[in-house]
Design a protein around this motif. Structure first.
Motif: not given
Ligand code: TXA
Ligand code: MG
Length: 318
Positions: A227-234, A307-318
């Motif tokens: 459950q990595l924080t940054s995920h589902y990211a454009p 909102n879970d997917r959006l929060a992950r998409a918006a999280a800082p990238r590794e």
């Protein structure tokens, strides 16, 4: 890196299904539609086949996979579930729900598919093509979402090819996924429901069936690896809860908050879920470095998973 190969596009008629099943039985990796998102399938009983999934996606091997079977009976033959788990299985399978239970002995499920855990995540998908494929193969299929690790999940066959063309044997075309968000993943601690990932089945529905709301893992029992924080990211940066988006920007609206793309002009959360990943892809294509502004989405029903997917998409990238 996987071995470069030509990726076949297969229709979902009898010929395409037979070809897909033959490839899978030969240990190849094939993307197939489910009602949530496209899955990247391989025989869950073969570590060699499962290794090809991790290679094609660049997925870290500590992140276990969901196994898919055609019926509740087949699922209950593989894992042991506490009473609340059985109630959810009977009420919601086939459907967008994954249950993590104790693997029964001697079932031959690859250790690699489970990342060495004593548990197995199982789902019975509710999509006619997934059902037909599982019955044709006759064995459980391990299948994560059919995207490169960390990128947006695919809801259309073209999305699969965008990330995985040349890296997998085939994609089976079942049109656009109706739910549009991954399954809800539920585990158990002392028989209590644990929320490992919000998804296509709502907490409200789970409460109706079991009289219990899933709680977060305690850290002592069931683990939620991957459950990595940054995920589902454009590619573009994302701004959330923007009530007044820049009218010229690549914004994503919801309800009365407009934009060039609107998840659901009527404010319907199921419609918004169906459209979410395609909307993020479209906005990403328009963005040219500008941030994607997303309208506020209420956190009830399917809004929790959106909102879970959006929060992950918006999280800082590794
Ligand atoms: O809708 C879906 O669930 C899609 C379709 C293809 O079925 N699949 C999917 O798989 O989203 P994936 O690999 O992207 O997500 C699997 C999730 C991960 O969060 C993983 O950590 C969790 O399930 N998981 C798998 N096995 C687990 C286990 N034994 N214990 C705890 N979590 C597990
Ligand atoms: Mg995924």
């Amino acid at each position: 890196m996987g071995v470069p190969q030509a990726t076949q596009s297969l229709g979902a008629g009898p010929d395409g299904l037979t070809q897909a099943a033959t490839l899978l039985r030969a240990g190849e990796v094939v993307a197939f539609p489910t009602e949530t998102v496209y899955g990247l399938g391989a025989m869950a009983t073969s570590s060699e086949a499962v290794a090809k999934i991790f290679a094609a996606k660049n997925r870290p091997q500590f992140n276990p996979l969901i196994a898919h079977v055609a019926s509740v009976d087949r699922a209950e033959a593989l894992i042991e579930l506490p009473p609340r788990g059985r109630a959810l299985a009977r009420a919601l399978w086939p459907g967008p729900l994954t249950l993590v239970g104790t693997l029964r002995p001697g079932k031959g499920i690859s250790d690699l598919a489970r990342a060495g855990l004593p548990t197995l995540a199982l789902r019975v998908p509710d999509h006619p093509v997934a059902q037909a494929l599982l019955r044709a193969v006759g064995k459980p299929l391990a299948a994560p979402s059919a995207n490169l690790s960390g990128q947006l999940s695919p809801t259309r066959p073209g999305d699969v090819l965008e990330g995985l063309d040349g890296r997998i044997a085939a994609v089976l075309d079942g049109g656009t996924c109706t739910v549009g968000l991954e399954s809800t993943v539920i585990g158990f601690e002392d028989g209590d429901l644990i929320m490992l990932r919000p998804g296509g089945v709502t907490v409200e529905r789970i409460y109706e069936i079991t009289g219990q709301r899933p709680r977060p893992p305690s850290g002592k029992g069931i683990v939620a690896p991957g459950q990595l924080t940054s995920h589902y990211a454009p590619r573009s940066p994302i701004q959330l809860n923007v009530a007044v988006p820049d009218p010229d920007g690549p914004s994503i609206g919801f309800g009365a908050v407009g934009g060039p793309i609107n998840l659901s002009p009527t404010g319907d959360l199921a419609e918004a879920a169906t459209n979410l990943y395609a909307a993020l892809r479209t906005a990403d294509g328009m963005a040219q470095g500008r941030p994607i502004q997303v309208a506020p989405i209420p956190s009830e029903g399917l809004g929790l998973a959106i909102n879970d997917r959006l929060a992950r998409a918006a999280a800082p990238r590794e």
